[in-house]
Motif scaffolding. Structure first.
Motif, PDB file in Angstrom:
ATOM      1  N   LYS A 448      21.085  11.921 -51.676  1.00 16.91           N
ATOM      2  CA  LYS A 448      19.667  11.659 -51.490  1.00 16.91           C
ATOM      3  C   LYS A 448      19.332  10.244 -51.926  1.00 16.91           C
ATOM      4  CE  LYS A 448      16.736  14.805 -52.667  1.00 16.91           C
ATOM      5  NZ  LYS A 448      15.959  15.806 -53.439  1.00 16.91           N
ATOM      6  N   GLU A 452      20.479  11.727 -56.054  1.00 15.33           N
ATOM      7  CA  GLU A 452      20.881  13.091 -56.356  1.00 15.33           C
ATOM      8  C   GLU A 452      21.925  13.499 -55.337  1.00 15.33           C
ATOM      9  OE1 GLU A 452      19.073  17.588 -57.087  1.00 15.33           O
ATOM     10  OE2 GLU A 452      17.827  16.016 -56.192  1.00 15.33           O
ATOM     11  N   SER A 464      22.540  21.250 -56.503  1.00 16.65           N
ATOM     12  CA  SER A 464      22.620  19.920 -57.078  1.00 16.65           C
ATOM     13  C   SER A 464      23.820  19.822 -58.012  1.00 16.65           C
ATOM     14  CB  SER A 464      21.332  19.599 -57.841  1.00 16.65           C
ATOM     15  OG  SER A 464      21.419  18.327 -58.438  1.00 16.65           O
ATOM     16  N   CYS A 466      24.681  16.519 -59.275  1.00 13.44           N
ATOM     17  CA  CYS A 466      24.487  15.320 -60.081  1.00 13.44           C
ATOM     18  C   CYS A 466      23.127  14.739 -59.771  1.00 13.44           C
ATOM     19  CB  CYS A 466      25.582  14.296 -59.791  1.00 13.44           C
ATOM     20  SG  CYS A 466      25.381  12.744 -60.679  1.00 13.44           S
ATOM     21  N   ARG A 467      22.456  14.231 -60.817  1.00 15.43           N
ATOM     22  CA  ARG A 467      21.160  13.600 -60.598  1.00 15.43           C
ATOM     23  C   ARG A 467      21.014  12.410 -61.537  1.00 15.43           C
ATOM     24  NH1 ARG A 467      17.687  17.547 -61.997  1.00 15.43           N
ATOM     25  NH2 ARG A 467      17.676  18.448 -59.893  1.00 15.43           N
ATOM     26  N   ARG A 468      20.559  11.284 -60.975  1.00 18.85           N
ATOM     27  CA  ARG A 468      20.192  10.116 -61.770  1.00 18.85           C
ATOM     28  C   ARG A 468      18.756   9.753 -61.436  1.00 18.85           C
ATOM     29  NH1 ARG A 468      24.684   7.211 -63.819  1.00 18.85           N
ATOM     30  NH2 ARG A 468      26.218   8.811 -64.340  1.00 18.85           N
ATOM     31  N   TYR A 469      18.166   8.911 -62.250  1.00 22.41           N
ATOM     32  CA  TYR A 469      16.759   8.598 -62.058  1.00 22.41           C
ATOM     33  C   TYR A 469      16.544   7.092 -61.951  1.00 22.41           C
ATOM     34  CZ  TYR A 469      16.093  13.403 -63.513  1.00 22.41           C
ATOM     35  OH  TYR A 469      16.156  14.768 -63.590  1.00 22.41           O
ATOM     36  N   GLU A 585      24.467  22.359 -64.341  1.00 22.19           N
ATOM     37  CA  GLU A 585      24.262  21.174 -63.514  1.00 22.19           C
ATOM     38  C   GLU A 585      24.478  19.916 -64.349  1.00 22.19           C
ATOM     39  OE1 GLU A 585      20.330  19.028 -61.937  1.00 22.19           O
ATOM     40  OE2 GLU A 585      20.600  21.067 -61.199  1.00 22.19           O
ATOM     41  N   ASP A 587      23.364  16.840 -65.306  1.00 21.72           N
ATOM     42  CA  ASP A 587      22.099  16.122 -65.207  1.00 21.72           C
ATOM     43  C   ASP A 587      21.986  15.162 -66.374  1.00 21.72           C
ATOM     44  OD1 ASP A 587      19.603  15.200 -64.834  1.00 21.72           O
ATOM     45  OD2 ASP A 587      18.619  17.164 -64.749  1.00 21.72           O
TER      46      ASP A 587
END
Length: 681
Positions: A448, A452, A464, A466-469, A585, A587
């Motif tokens: 994404k 993500e 999900s 992996c997620r980064r911001y 997850e 995260d």
């Protein structure tokens, strides 16, 4: 084109249709230099110091005049609109009015030298006039490159000296159309110079042996060397092609632009090489294509001169003059294609089929380089991934993921193919920037825009992993050996890796800072990134550069171990009271940040003129493509250019298919709607 030989005299080859063979004329001396004064007047310089003017009429050469008052060999000749220059082994360069030399003369006294240039401390090997004739460049065995102001032909003024600008003899010099001076040397290098500013602009060092000649045609620089190699460069030093043209040393080369056949727009670079193996060869080097080998002499070639106006090639040995005419190739028909850009292409797992997608969402199935079925996807196709032998997934309009099935219907005489939409995944995922196959090949990975990563297994909803911001994700790459790579671009590149367990779960993230310091200080945008080995990463950028990045110890030594493996690192801050469970997850936020490892540039090479749009690491090979229209095949790790193909438009996508017992196959799409199927054995 005219080519001089050491043993058989001079040959003239005419690059047109009609002639059945060479004309013959006896000469008594070895020709060492040649220059055209007009489409019908040629001047030859000899090893006995003589200059000979020739009139070309019909199919033969007729003597205009002979000047034999000088004793040392003539090593180079050049002509402008007003003058002819002759470089000699006696350390001098002499000038004559060009118009005077186009007329017949019985006595040598009728050919007075209008000026004699003395400034070199050794034999002068070459000379060349600038495009407007205002400056004469001379160079030789003293390793000096001199520039003379020719506004007053009777009193030329030395305006600049590039002293000891090469480590060995300077063997050739030429001018580009924008008044940049090019030199070549026995030290194996090609140099670029700005005489007006008195500065060196660059040095090309791709040759492995002495460079014997250099010519410049429009945006191209052609150089040939003593190991038989022909190279073509652009003005920035990008090696466009490298061809083992002769089995032995190449003495000289000539180049011109040739109109493309069949009414196609533009022109193709034509290069003539002549060597000590006695062969004269014609090349389209940017197509890596040899057109002809012209035999007719057994002795070494020592001189060459080109005349675009007359289309003649003249070669010389010691005792004969021969005229050749080269039959034209049959014109290829030129058919305009759809102008809708090809945006994605993918090979079926067994290499039997290719599916392509374009800007308008059209899917095309190809078998044996022929379109066999088409279908319409919902919006611009950005990614294509084969999931099985007869099914593939499509990412279109940056938000729609659809699954397609290939149908095969066997008839009495043939088999027909079709494309069927199996399902569209209706999920509100936002903007998707990447689609790939997991390292184990059992699930899809979606990337994404808001950094993500989602994993989608057959029959399951995406989850999900992996997620980064706060950072924009741009490149997704999966490797069976090393894991899942994705790149986030900001002020500097941040490369992250997820390792996949045998169970299929993703367990860990490794982070690397990519330190790319562009030599010219301009911002660098990474367009492609792939692991090359267990200890290095290849990155290609929007300015056509290729970077080889590796990890370095604090002592400055390059690490050769596997840097993609899990490493025990202590987080900078740790706010979680318990460790993550294996099924949770992954995260990570600013509260749980691990120090990234720095990857530094071990090597940096200019490989394309435009932004690199494809980069594929294969066993022993590297395939790249660019908006400059070129597809290039490189040998790894030497980065020797093995092959080049030029597309009609900027390359937008490329996918290879390679099996151990099969030749490399490439499917290439460009922005003009063309799909190319290339093969390399």
């Amino acid at each position: 084109v005219a080519v001089g030989y050491r043993e058989d005299g001079i040959n003239i080859y005419k690059i047109s249709s009609g002639s059945q063979g060479p004309q013959h004329q006896e000469l008594n001396v070895a020709v060492s230099a040649l220059v055209w004064l007009s489409p019908s007047v040629l001047v030859s310089g000899a090893e006995d110091g003589s200059l000979h003017g020739w009139m070309f009429k019909g199919d033969s050469l007729h003597s205009l005049w002979l000047l034999s008052r000088y004793q040392k060999p003539v090593l180079g000749l050049a002509a402008s609109r007003e003058l002819m220059a002759a470089a000699s082994e006696d350390f001098t360069v002499r000038l004559w009015p060009r118009q005077l030399l186009t007329q017949p003369h019985v006595h040598a006294v009728e050919l007075p030298c209008c000026a004699e240039l003395r400034g070199h401390e050794g034999p002068v090997c070459c000379c060349s006039f600038s495009p407007d004739g205002g400056i004469l460049a001379t160079a030789g065995r003293d390793r000096n490159l001199l520039c003379w102001d020719m506004k007053i032909a009777q009193a030329p003024l030395l305006i600049h000296t590039f002293s000891s600008c090469h480590r060995d003899w300077i063997t050739g010099c030429a001018w580009t159309k924008d008044n940049i001076l090019v030199s070549c040397s026995s030290d194996g290098s090609v140099g670029l110079w700005n005489p007006e500013a008195g500065q060196q602009l660059g040095q090309f060092s791709g040759h492995q042996s002495a460079v014997s000649a250099v010519v410049a045609v429009e945006e191209h620089i052609v150089s040939v060397s003593r190991d038989g190699t022909l190279k073509v460069w652009d003005h920035q030093g990008v090696e466009l092609t490298s061809i083992p043209a002769h089995s032995g040393p190449i003495s000289q080369c000539a180049a011109a632009l040739e109109p493309r056949p069949g009414g196609q727009p533009g022109s193709e670079l034509l290069v003539v090489t002549v060597g000590l193996d006695g062969a004269t060869k014609l090349w389209h080097p940017l197509l890596v294509c040899q057109i002809r080998t012209l035999q007719g002499h057994s002795g070494p070639v020592t001189a060459a001169a080109a005349s675009e106006a007359s289309g003649l090639l003249l070669t010389s040995d010691d005792s004969s003059v021969q005229l050749w005419q080269i039959p034209k190739e049959a014109d290829d028909s030129y058919k305009p294609r759809s102008s809708v850009a090809i945006t994605a292409v993918a090979w079926a797992p067994d290499g039997s089929m290719v599916v392509s997608g374009n800007e308008a969402g059209e899917l095309t199935l190809w078998q044996q380089a022929k379109a066999v079925a088409t279908a319409q996807a919902p919006g611009r196709v950005s990614h294509l991934i084969w999931y099985s032998a007869n099914s593939f997934f499509v990412l279109s309009a940056y938000e729609n993921v659809s699954e397609w099935q290939v149908g095969l219907r066997k008839g009495s005489t043939s088999t027909s193919s079709s494309l069927h939409l199996k399902r569209v995944l209706q999920e509100d995922w936002g903007v998707l920037t990447g689609l790939g196959l997991a390292p184990d090949g059992q699930s899809l990975i979606l990337m994404k825009e808001d950094v993500e990563l989602l994993e989608m297994k057959p029959g399951s909803i995406p989850s999900s992993i992996c997620r980064r911001y706060g950072v924009h994700s741009s490149i997704l790459c999966t490797s069976k050996e090393y894991g899942l790579f994705y790149l986030q671009q900001g002020d500097s590149g941040l490369l992250s890796i997820l390792e996949q367990k045998e169970s299929g779960e993703f367990e860990e993230i490794l982070d690397f800072n990519l330190n790319l310091n562009n030599p010219n200080g301009s911002p660098v945008s990474i367009t492609q990134a792939k692991p090359e080995s267990e200890s290095s990463l290849l990155c290609a950028t929007s300015d056509g550069m290729l970077w080889n990045l590796s990890e370095c110890t604090s002592e400055g030594e390059w690490i050769v171990d596997n840097i993609w493996q899990k490493k025990a690192k202590k987080p900078k801050t740790q706010t979680l009271e318990t460790e993550l469970s294996p099924h949770s997850e992954l995260d990570f936020s600013i509260d749980c940040w691990i120090d990234p490892t720095n990857l530094k540039a071990q090597q940096c090479k200019k490989i394309h003129l435009g932004s690199v749009t494809a980069l594929h690491v294969l066993p022993g090979l590297l395939v790249t493509a660019s908006k400059d229209r070129d597809v290039k095949l490189w040998e790894r790790p030497s980065m020797q250019l093995l092959g080049l193909f030029r597309c009609e438009g900027p390359v937008s996508c490329l996918e290879p298919w390679m099996e151990p017992s099969s030749p490399l196959q490439l499917a290439v799409g460009d922005t003009q709607g063309n799909l190319y199927f290339l093969s390399w054995e």
